[in-house]
Write a protein that holds these residues in place. Structure first.
Motif, PDB file in Angstrom:
ATOM      1  N   PHE A 136       0.834  -1.205   0.000  1.00  0.00           N
ATOM      2  CA  PHE A 136       0.000   0.000   0.000  1.00  0.00           C
ATOM      3  C   PHE A 136       0.868   1.255   0.000  1.00  0.00           C
ATOM      4  N   THR A 137       1.875   1.268   0.857  1.00  0.00           N
ATOM      5  CA  THR A 137       2.749   2.441   0.966  1.00  0.00           C
ATOM      6  C   THR A 137       3.482   2.703  -0.345  1.00  0.00           C
ATOM      7  N   ALA A 138       4.023   1.641  -0.936  1.00  0.00           N
ATOM      8  CA  ALA A 138       4.763   1.792  -2.195  1.00  0.00           C
ATOM      9  C   ALA A 138       3.854   2.318  -3.295  1.00  0.00           C
ATOM     10  N   TYR A 139       2.637   1.809  -3.349  1.00  0.00           N
ATOM     11  CA  TYR A 139       1.698   2.273  -4.372  1.00  0.00           C
ATOM     12  C   TYR A 139       1.377   3.753  -4.193  1.00  0.00           C
ATOM     13  N   LEU A 140       1.053   4.152  -2.972  1.00  0.00           N
ATOM     14  CA  LEU A 140       0.689   5.544  -2.704  1.00  0.00           C
ATOM     15  C   LEU A 140       1.844   6.491  -3.026  1.00  0.00           C
ATOM     16  N   ARG A 141       3.053   6.080  -2.695  1.00  0.00           N
ATOM     17  CA  ARG A 141       4.212   6.932  -2.992  1.00  0.00           C
ATOM     18  C   ARG A 141       4.453   7.038  -4.497  1.00  0.00           C
ATOM     19  N   ALA A 142       4.196   5.951  -5.208  1.00  0.00           N
ATOM     20  CA  ALA A 142       4.344   5.996  -6.664  1.00  0.00           C
ATOM     21  C   ALA A 142       3.326   6.945  -7.282  1.00  0.00           C
ATOM     22  N   GLU A 143       2.087   6.908  -6.791  1.00  0.00           N
ATOM     23  CA  GLU A 143       1.056   7.821  -7.295  1.00  0.00           C
ATOM     24  C   GLU A 143       1.392   9.267  -6.922  1.00  0.00           C
ATOM     25  N   GLN A 144       1.958   9.429  -5.747  1.00  0.00           N
ATOM     26  CA  GLN A 144       2.374  10.763  -5.308  1.00  0.00           C
ATOM     27  C   GLN A 144       3.463  11.302  -6.233  1.00  0.00           C
ATOM     28  N   HIS A 145       4.377  10.446  -6.626  1.00  0.00           N
ATOM     29  CA  HIS A 145       5.459  10.839  -7.528  1.00  0.00           C
ATOM     30  C   HIS A 145       4.913  11.290  -8.881  1.00  0.00           C
ATOM     31  N   PRO A 151       1.480  16.457  -2.613  1.00  0.00           N
ATOM     32  CA  PRO A 151       2.846  16.250  -2.128  1.00  0.00           C
ATOM     33  C   PRO A 151       2.919  15.942  -0.635  1.00  0.00           C
ATOM     34  N   GLY A 152       2.025  16.510   0.141  1.00  0.00           N
ATOM     35  CA  GLY A 152       2.075  16.312   1.586  1.00  0.00           C
ATOM     36  C   GLY A 152       1.358  15.064   2.075  1.00  0.00           C
ATOM     37  N   THR A 153       0.853  14.244   1.174  1.00  0.00           N
ATOM     38  CA  THR A 153       0.141  13.032   1.568  1.00  0.00           C
ATOM     39  C   THR A 153       1.056  12.095   2.350  1.00  0.00           C
ATOM     40  N   ASP A 154       0.596  11.647   3.512  1.00  0.00           N
ATOM     41  CA  ASP A 154       1.382  10.735   4.348  1.00  0.00           C
ATOM     42  C   ASP A 154       1.056   9.301   3.939  1.00  0.00           C
ATOM     43  N   ALA A 155       1.794   8.793   2.973  1.00  0.00           N
ATOM     44  CA  ALA A 155       1.510   7.476   2.406  1.00  0.00           C
ATOM     45  C   ALA A 155       1.580   6.370   3.459  1.00  0.00           C
ATOM     46  N   ALA A 156       2.575   6.429   4.327  1.00  0.00           N
ATOM     47  CA  ALA A 156       2.765   5.367   5.317  1.00  0.00           C
ATOM     48  C   ALA A 156       1.598   5.303   6.297  1.00  0.00           C
ATOM     49  N   THR A 157       1.098   6.460   6.712  1.00  0.00           N
ATOM     50  CA  THR A 157      -0.021   6.487   7.663  1.00  0.00           C
ATOM     51  C   THR A 157      -1.307   6.010   7.008  1.00  0.00           C
ATOM     52  N   ILE A 158      -1.525   6.400   5.755  1.00  0.00           N
ATOM     53  CA  ILE A 158      -2.707   5.931   5.031  1.00  0.00           C
ATOM     54  C   ILE A 158      -2.657   4.413   4.874  1.00  0.00           C
ATOM     55  N   ALA A 159      -1.486   3.888   4.533  1.00  0.00           N
ATOM     56  CA  ALA A 159      -1.334   2.438   4.390  1.00  0.00           C
ATOM     57  C   ALA A 159      -1.625   1.731   5.704  1.00  0.00           C
ATOM     58  N   LEU A 160      -1.139   2.287   6.812  1.00  0.00           N
ATOM     59  CA  LEU A 160      -1.392   1.698   8.125  1.00  0.00           C
ATOM     60  C   LEU A 160      -2.880   1.694   8.444  1.00  0.00           C
ATOM     61  N   ALA A 161      -3.570   2.790   8.129  1.00  0.00           N
ATOM     62  CA  ALA A 161      -5.007   2.876   8.378  1.00  0.00           C
ATOM     63  C   ALA A 161      -5.771   1.845   7.545  1.00  0.00           C
ATOM     64  N   LEU A 162      -5.343   1.643   6.307  1.00  0.00           N
ATOM     65  CA  LEU A 162      -6.012   0.663   5.447  1.00  0.00           C
ATOM     66  C   LEU A 162      -5.823  -0.756   5.969  1.00  0.00           C
ATOM     67  N   VAL A 163      -4.603  -1.072   6.384  1.00  0.00           N
ATOM     68  CA  VAL A 163      -4.341  -2.411   6.913  1.00  0.00           C
ATOM     69  C   VAL A 163      -5.125  -2.627   8.204  1.00  0.00           C
ATOM     70  N   GLY A 164      -5.189  -1.592   9.040  1.00  0.00           N
ATOM     71  CA  GLY A 164      -5.970  -1.706  10.266  1.00  0.00           C
ATOM     72  C   GLY A 164      -7.442  -1.944   9.978  1.00  0.00           C
ATOM     73  N   THR A 165      -7.953  -1.310   8.934  1.00  0.00           N
ATOM     74  CA  THR A 165      -9.348  -1.504   8.552  1.00  0.00           C
ATOM     75  C   THR A 165      -9.581  -2.910   8.024  1.00  0.00           C
ATOM     76  N   VAL A 166      -8.650  -3.404   7.208  1.00  0.00           N
ATOM     77  CA  VAL A 166      -8.762  -4.774   6.711  1.00  0.00           C
ATOM     78  C   VAL A 166      -8.810  -5.755   7.885  1.00  0.00           C
ATOM     79  N   HIS A 167      -7.921  -5.564   8.846  1.00  0.00           N
ATOM     80  CA  HIS A 167      -7.886  -6.440  10.013  1.00  0.00           C
ATOM     81  C   HIS A 167      -9.200  -6.363  10.780  1.00  0.00           C
ATOM     82  N   HIS A 168      -9.711  -5.157  10.986  1.00  0.00           N
ATOM     83  CA  HIS A 168     -10.979  -4.978  11.711  1.00  0.00           C
ATOM     84  C   HIS A 168     -12.128  -5.681  10.993  1.00  0.00           C
ATOM     85  N   LEU A 169     -12.220  -5.485   9.689  1.00  0.00           N
ATOM     86  CA  LEU A 169     -13.315  -6.092   8.931  1.00  0.00           C
ATOM     87  C   LEU A 169     -13.218  -7.613   8.951  1.00  0.00           C
ATOM     88  N   LEU A 170     -12.003  -8.124   8.892  1.00  0.00           N
ATOM     89  CA  LEU A 170     -11.819  -9.579   8.928  1.00  0.00           C
ATOM     90  C   LEU A 170     -12.269 -10.165  10.261  1.00  0.00           C
TER      91      LEU A 170
END
Length: 206
Positions: A136-145, A151-170
């Motif tokens: 997720f982080t790599a993808y977001l940073r590539a899109e940011q590039h 430019p100020g998008t925090d890719a790592a934090t967004i990726a963490l939030a997505l993974v946390g949501t996946v875990h919660h839903l599971l």
């Protein structure tokens, strides 16, 4: 922690898929070697011929499904610069939910030895949620590039939030996946989260 003598990938997957069906239909307590082999329409001794026992089988099943999910997340690399960013992330999140059945995620926790073997697998480098987060982080940073995210998008934090949501839903949806209602709820939750994290929908690149 490789299963003993499993030389035929189709047999391994056949047993894993059968175990998923047993757990989804009858619950984790119903998972026995006999239940798996009967569901897979295999000889009664097949599972113990190729695995040291049910605990090793369960651990290998959980590790296999996490590895499959990590491969699904890696597919984001091929979506960079194509489609909408939020759409791409949503599609992969929903695919991850399908590739990690709820019953399988919690299965090892019902068997202490299997849980230990699973943790050993993760410590040895088997992919888990951290690998998914990395994709997720790599993808977001590539899109940011490419300028498709601010430019100020925090890719790592967004990726963490997505993974946390996946875990919660599971961990909160029914073992069977919740049917159409469960899928619609997961989709709605994911879309609302992405809207909050990414802001206005990013239009696809022509």
């Amino acid at each position: 922690m490789s299963p003993r003598g499993v030389a035929i990938p189709d047999l391994r997957e056949r047993l894993f898929a059968a175990a998923e069906r047993v757990v989804a239909r009858d619950g984790a307590a119903a998972l026995t070697s006999r239940a798996v082999t009967e569901e897979a329409d295999c000889g009664k001794g097949v599972l113990h011929t190729h695995f040291a026992g049910l605990d090793e089988f369960v651990a290998e099943l959980v590790l296999d499904r996490f590895a499959r999910s990590a491969r699904e997340a890696e597919q984001l690399d091929g979506r960079v610069g194509r489609g909408g960013v939020a759409d791409n992330l949503r599609d992969v999140v929903l695919t991850l939910l399908d590739s990690l059945p709820p019953g399988v995620v919690g299965l090892a926790m019902t068997r202490p030895v299997a849980a230990l073997r699973t943790r050993e697998g993760f410590r040895s480098g088997a992919p888990a949620f951290d690998a998914i987060q990395h994709s997720f982080t790599a993808y977001l940073r590539a899109e940011q590039h490419l300028g498709r995210l601010a430019p100020g998008t925090d890719a790592a934090t967004i990726a963490l939030a997505l993974v946390g949501t996946v875990h919660h839903l599971l961990m909160t949806r029914p073992q069977g996946g919740g049917g159409e209602d469960g899928s619609a709820e997961a989709r709605d939750t994911t879309e609302r989260l992405l809207s909050a994290l990414l802001g206005p929908h990013t239009p696809p690149t022509p």
